[in-house]
Design a protein around this motif. Structure first.
Motif, PDB file in Angstrom:
ATOM      1  N   SER A 130       0.832  -1.214   0.000  1.00  0.00           N
ATOM      2  CA  SER A 130       0.000   0.000   0.000  1.00  0.00           C
ATOM      3  C   SER A 130       0.865   1.264   0.000  1.00  0.00           C
ATOM      4  N   GLU A 131       2.071   1.145   0.539  1.00  0.00           N
ATOM      5  CA  GLU A 131       2.979   2.299   0.596  1.00  0.00           C
ATOM      6  C   GLU A 131       3.801   2.452  -0.681  1.00  0.00           C
ATOM      7  N   LYS A 132       4.071   1.319  -1.356  1.00  0.00           N
ATOM      8  CA  LYS A 132       4.869   1.354  -2.583  1.00  0.00           C
ATOM      9  C   LYS A 132       4.245   0.439  -3.638  1.00  0.00           C
ATOM     10  N   PRO A 133       3.046   0.776  -4.102  1.00  0.00           N
ATOM     11  CA  PRO A 133       2.378  -0.089  -5.076  1.00  0.00           C
ATOM     12  C   PRO A 133       3.141  -0.158  -6.393  1.00  0.00           C
ATOM     13  N   GLY A 134       3.220  -1.347  -6.948  1.00  0.00           N
ATOM     14  CA  GLY A 134       3.910  -1.541  -8.211  1.00  0.00           C
ATOM     15  C   GLY A 134       5.409  -1.578  -8.109  1.00  0.00           C
ATOM     16  N   VAL A 135       5.918  -1.367  -6.906  1.00  0.00           N
ATOM     17  CA  VAL A 135       7.376  -1.309  -6.692  1.00  0.00           C
ATOM     18  C   VAL A 135       7.859  -2.536  -5.934  1.00  0.00           C
ATOM     19  N   GLN A 164      -6.240   7.914  -2.337  1.00  0.00           N
ATOM     20  CA  GLN A 164      -5.246   8.704  -3.064  1.00  0.00           C
ATOM     21  C   GLN A 164      -5.706   9.040  -4.481  1.00  0.00           C
ATOM     22  N   GLY A 165      -6.951   8.681  -4.798  1.00  0.00           N
ATOM     23  CA  GLY A 165      -7.499   8.983  -6.108  1.00  0.00           C
ATOM     24  C   GLY A 165      -7.103   8.013  -7.205  1.00  0.00           C
ATOM     25  N   LYS A 166      -6.594   6.849  -6.811  1.00  0.00           N
ATOM     26  CA  LYS A 166      -6.170   5.855  -7.790  1.00  0.00           C
ATOM     27  C   LYS A 166      -7.363   5.037  -8.294  1.00  0.00           C
ATOM     28  N   THR A 167      -7.190   4.449  -9.463  1.00  0.00           N
ATOM     29  CA  THR A 167      -8.227   3.587 -10.033  1.00  0.00           C
ATOM     30  C   THR A 167      -8.022   2.164  -9.538  1.00  0.00           C
ATOM     31  N   VAL A 168      -9.024   1.655  -8.833  1.00  0.00           N
ATOM     32  CA  VAL A 168      -8.927   0.332  -8.222  1.00  0.00           C
ATOM     33  C   VAL A 168     -10.048  -0.553  -8.746  1.00  0.00           C
ATOM     34  N   ILE A 169      -9.704  -1.735  -9.187  1.00  0.00           N
ATOM     35  CA  ILE A 169     -10.698  -2.720  -9.608  1.00  0.00           C
ATOM     36  C   ILE A 169     -10.606  -3.925  -8.680  1.00  0.00           C
ATOM     37  N   TYR A 170     -11.730  -4.229  -8.040  1.00  0.00           N
ATOM     38  CA  TYR A 170     -11.816  -5.438  -7.208  1.00  0.00           C
ATOM     39  C   TYR A 170     -12.813  -6.381  -7.845  1.00  0.00           C
ATOM     40  N   ASP A 190     -12.847  -4.292 -26.342  1.00  0.00           N
ATOM     41  CA  ASP A 190     -12.021  -3.107 -26.069  1.00  0.00           C
ATOM     42  C   ASP A 190     -12.397  -2.486 -24.723  1.00  0.00           C
ATOM     43  N   ARG A 191     -13.693  -2.489 -24.432  1.00  0.00           N
ATOM     44  CA  ARG A 191     -14.148  -1.943 -23.144  1.00  0.00           C
ATOM     45  C   ARG A 191     -13.675  -2.826 -21.989  1.00  0.00           C
ATOM     46  N   PHE A 192     -13.710  -4.127 -22.214  1.00  0.00           N
ATOM     47  CA  PHE A 192     -13.229  -5.068 -21.192  1.00  0.00           C
ATOM     48  C   PHE A 192     -11.749  -4.819 -20.891  1.00  0.00           C
ATOM     49  N   LYS A 193     -10.954  -4.683 -21.936  1.00  0.00           N
ATOM     50  CA  LYS A 193      -9.515  -4.470 -21.760  1.00  0.00           C
ATOM     51  C   LYS A 193      -9.232  -3.122 -21.106  1.00  0.00           C
ATOM     52  N   ASP A 194     -10.009  -2.105 -21.477  1.00  0.00           N
ATOM     53  CA  ASP A 194      -9.827  -0.789 -20.850  1.00  0.00           C
ATOM     54  C   ASP A 194     -10.090  -0.860 -19.348  1.00  0.00           C
ATOM     55  N   LYS A 195     -11.117  -1.636 -18.986  1.00  0.00           N
ATOM     56  CA  LYS A 195     -11.480  -1.733 -17.569  1.00  0.00           C
ATOM     57  C   LYS A 195     -10.379  -2.388 -16.751  1.00  0.00           C
ATOM     58  N   TYR A 196      -9.883  -3.525 -17.237  1.00  0.00           N
ATOM     59  CA  TYR A 196      -8.973  -4.324 -16.421  1.00  0.00           C
ATOM     60  C   TYR A 196      -7.489  -4.023 -16.646  1.00  0.00           C
ATOM     61  N   ARG A 197      -7.152  -3.391 -17.757  1.00  0.00           N
ATOM     62  CA  ARG A 197      -5.739  -3.179 -18.046  1.00  0.00           C
ATOM     63  C   ARG A 197      -5.290  -1.731 -17.853  1.00  0.00           C
ATOM     64  N   LYS A 198      -6.227  -0.859 -17.489  1.00  0.00           N
ATOM     65  CA  LYS A 198      -5.861   0.542 -17.314  1.00  0.00           C
ATOM     66  C   LYS A 198      -6.141   1.033 -15.898  1.00  0.00           C
ATOM     67  N   CYS A 199      -6.158   0.104 -14.959  1.00  0.00           N
ATOM     68  CA  CYS A 199      -6.338   0.497 -13.562  1.00  0.00           C
ATOM     69  C   CYS A 199      -4.975   0.584 -12.881  1.00  0.00           C
ATOM     70  N   ASP A 200      -4.944   1.225 -11.722  1.00  0.00           N
ATOM     71  CA  ASP A 200      -3.704   1.317 -10.948  1.00  0.00           C
ATOM     72  C   ASP A 200      -3.503   0.103 -10.058  1.00  0.00           C
ATOM     73  N   LEU A 201      -4.617  -0.516  -9.684  1.00  0.00           N
ATOM     74  CA  LEU A 201      -4.561  -1.667  -8.787  1.00  0.00           C
ATOM     75  C   LEU A 201      -5.650  -2.657  -9.180  1.00  0.00           C
ATOM     76  N   LEU A 202      -5.259  -3.893  -9.425  1.00  0.00           N
ATOM     77  CA  LEU A 202      -6.224  -4.960  -9.694  1.00  0.00           C
ATOM     78  C   LEU A 202      -6.212  -5.929  -8.519  1.00  0.00           C
ATOM     79  N   LEU A 203      -7.366  -6.105  -7.904  1.00  0.00           N
ATOM     80  CA  LEU A 203      -7.545  -7.046  -6.805  1.00  0.00           C
ATOM     81  C   LEU A 203      -8.434  -8.173  -7.317  1.00  0.00           C
TER      82      LEU A 203
END
Length: 441
Positions: A130-135, A164-170, A190-203
């Protein structure tokens, strides 16, 4: 004609057990005036039922709306308008209308997560993510049994990033599969890929259900790579580690193991007690120490049972207008315990006591006066007398004692110890309930 809300609740009835439906869902009413296409509002009669439904069924309700309307709304479980601001012990309604369409439980936070030896590693890992997402630790793969807190930890990270205003998909694997199938049939991938591949966090919950689903495994593999190549964080939960998930492509197992794999073990008694205290605090239910300790001993490993037990105790207490004492708790929950205590044998008791106290069954039945063996023998005799129909002469014969008076003496001794030593009493009750929940079907 039934409103869409009633249609959804009728559909939900076929997907959950009858007890949950009658006890909780049946008490919901759909607020048609306040609801919108992207927001479904239901009213519950009291705060505890609202919180229970919100925690356990909100995502499923949202999914059923999506099936019927092609729009997945946020789901709010609120109190009746006339009581929402006047009930002194009401829980502040949790706002589930979250940005980016993410259905996270706002009560799933690190502050509300009870840390013990059984889950400390996974907790620290999730906190670091949570402090260093993606790192650090990408992906974070959390596994363990049902009701141990995997989803809570996962969504805690999500709530930090949402703030923090990030895009999160659970989502669950089931929901991911349904989304994939719907967009594929509608030719809107294309809409499916936009939803799941353009988020900051996928849960994604319950990844083990990808097993043997080749087409969806292919899609998830590409989703996974697209996210990680952009340094977007992925958190996955499962009931088992990656290498033990059958029917899963090796390349996916390799991806899942490339970050950090953390397990959550069943909570020890002390942690269960702290979890109950925290749930009481959140739900504003008053239980004294003796009742809390008792509830902790009757829970197996699934800490989700706590919500149901607290709801039941609180409902009975309010209906009958009495406080929740230990005698009251035992009486309310006696049917629940009786169901678990069928088919109990002395041999089963011996096996569990021996295992839990690290003493051989043969030693318990021996004439040894070693203090640890005497301790185990007394507990085994007490449980055998309390949980099985065997008479004292039968117990005397089984344990190689002189006659029934020796069993009677042991029973009096252990009852005295339980009365004067709370730690000992809790241990006996814990072992008693381990026996109860271990009986064969």
């Amino acid at each position: 004609m039934n409103s869409i809300g009633k249609q959804v609740l009728n559909a939900l009835k076929g997907e959950i057990n009858e007890i949950d439906y009658q006890r909780y869902i049946k008490q919901l009413s759909y607020d048609e005036n306040e609801s919108k296409s992207n927001l479904a509002i239901f009213r519950a009669p009291n705060a505890l039922i609202a919180n229970w439904i919100r925690t356990k069924f909100a995502d499923k309700i949202a999914h059923l709306f999506e099936i019927k309307t092609n729009v997945k709304p946020s789901v709010s479980i609120l109190l009746p308008l006339s009581t929402q601001s006047t009930i002194p012990n009401a829980i502040t309604p949790l706002n589930t209308e979250r940005p980016n369409g993410s259905l996270l439980n706002p009560s799933y936070t690190f502050q509300n997560f009870v840390v013990g030896d059984s889950n400390n590693f996974a907790f620290i890992a999730a906190k670091n993510v949570s402090e260093k997402p993606g790192v650090v630790y990408n992906p974070l793969f959390i596994y363990g049994g049902v009701g141990l807190g995997k989803t809570h930890l996962m969504q805690s990270v999500g709530n930090v990033m949402l703030a923090q205003g990030k895009t999160v998909i659970y989502t669950s694997v089931e929901q991911f599969l349904n989304d994939f199938t719907r967009h594929l049939s509608n030719r809107t991938m294309d809409r499916f890929k936009d939803k799941y591949r353009k988020c900051d966090l996928l849960l994604i919950d319950d990844i083990q259900f990808l097993s043997n689903k080749n087409q969806i495994q292919e899609e998830f593999f590409h989703t996974f790579d697209a996210l990680r190549n952009e340094n977007k964080q992925i958190i996955i939960t499962s009931d088992k580690p990656p290498k033990k998930i059958g029917g899963l492509e090796e390349r996916l197992k390799s991806r899942f193991e490339s970050g950090l794999v953390a397990d959550i073990q069943p909570p020890e008694l002390e942690t269960k007690i702290e979890i109950i205290k925290k749930k009481c605090e959140i739900n504003r239910v008053k239980l004294d120490r003796e009742v809390i300790n008792y509830v902790a001993t009757i829970i197996e490993n699934n800490t989700r049972e706590i919500e149901g037990i607290l709801s039941k105790l609180n409902a009975y207490s309010q209906l009958m207008g009495v406080d929740i004492t230990i005698e009251f708790a035992r009486n309310v929950l006696k049917e629940q315990m009786a169901e678990k205590r069928s088919n109990i044998t002395i041999d089963l008791i011996m096996d569990i006591v021996a295992k839990e106290l690290n003493i051989k069954s043969s030693e318990i039945r021996s004439k040894s006066r070693n203090s640890n063996i005497v301790y185990a023998r007394r507990i085994a005799i007490y449980l055998s007398r309390s949980l099985t129909p065997n008479s004292m002469p039968q117990l005397a014969q089984y344990f190689g004692m002189k006659d029934h008076t020796a069993v009677s003496h042991t029973m009096k001794k252990i009852q005295e110890l339980m009365k004067n030593d709370e730690d000992f009493r809790i241990k006996v009750e814990e072992l008693s309930n381990k026996v109860s929940i271990s009986t064969p079907e």
